[in-house]
Design an enzyme around this catalytic site. Structure first.
Site, PDB file in Angstrom:
ATOM      1  N   HIS A 175       4.076   2.730  10.319  1.00 16.10           N
ATOM      2  CA  HIS A 175       2.978   1.816  10.675  1.00 16.10           C
ATOM      3  C   HIS A 175       1.963   2.527  11.573  1.00 16.10           C
ATOM      4  CE1 HIS A 175       5.611  -2.026  10.016  1.00 16.10           C
ATOM      5  NE2 HIS A 175       5.412  -1.321   8.917  1.00 16.10           N
ATOM      6  N   SER A 208       3.650  -0.649   3.744  1.00 15.14           N
ATOM      7  CA  SER A 208       3.178  -0.985   5.092  1.00 15.14           C
ATOM      8  C   SER A 208       2.243   0.062   5.684  1.00 15.14           C
ATOM      9  CB  SER A 208       4.375  -1.179   6.031  1.00 15.14           C
ATOM     10  OG  SER A 208       5.223  -2.194   5.565  1.00 15.14           O
TER      11      SER A 208
END
Length: 203
Positions: free
Chosen positions: A175, A116
């Site tokens: 993230h 991610s």
């Protein structure tokens, strides 16, 4: 299509093979490759800063990341070429794990996996070139402009990090670190990106 983007294809294949093997054959491999601050800082297992991006905790986790990589990695590789594409991908992953390492340096049991962070970096780089392209979330029929999605993404991640929340096992700090790392690397490696972005905003 795949010939034009060999590195995106290779990353997809490696993620599918390594994660698939771990999920089906050797689940212990996930722990051996995972991002673990204690192992990195005390055991000097620095390889985990990269290998954690090639294992996932489940098929849904893997599938969502690979779909995102497929749709955003290919145009970034075509636009920037293989060298800059790979620098942004792995640079964003290192930024994601570097930020996580700082935040969780005193949490010996903390662990995280998944691509991610790297993919977030590609997504935010993509927003510089195509800020008004529509992003569709979970098959929602109304697309969100990329720049609006990016702003919301950052706000949500900052809020979650401040509250120490990891809803559904989502490492928001990774993230956030990956997104900012990818954004800065894209600006550094392609100085025209900012001009392109501002021009599309009418500035």
């Amino acid at each position: 299509m795949f010939i034009e983007t060999p590195w995106t294809t290779l990353l997809l294949v490696l993620n599918l093979l390594i994660s698939g093997y771990a999920l089906l054959v050797d689940p212990a491999l996930i722990d051996r490759l995972a991002f673990r601050p204690a192992h990195i800082l005390r055991g000097r297992e620095y390889y985990r800063m990269i290998t954690a991006g090639f294992v996932h905790v489940g098929w849904a986790h893997l599938l969502f990341n690979m779909i995102t990589l497929f749709f955003f990695g290919r145009p970034m590789e075509v636009l920037l070429g293989p060298v800059r594409f790979l620098l942004i991908y792995f640079g964003a992953e290192l930024a994601a794990h570097g930020f996580s390492l700082w935040l969780h340096r005193n949490r010996p049991m903390y662990a995280a996996v998944g691509a991610s962070g790297a993919i977030s970096g590609l997504l935010f780089g993509y927003c510089l070139f195509f800020p008004f392209d529509r992003i569709y979330l979970f098959f929602f029929p109304v697309g969100i402009p990329a720049v609006v999605f990016a702003i919301g993404y950052v706000v949500l991640s900052i809020y979650a990090v401040q509250r120490g929340v990891q809803d559904g096992g989502i490492a928001h700090e990774a993230h956030l670190g990956g997104a900012l790392g990818g954004l800065l690397l894209t600006l550094l490696l392609e100085p025209q990106a900012l001009t392109i972005f501002l021009r599309q905003l009418g500035l």
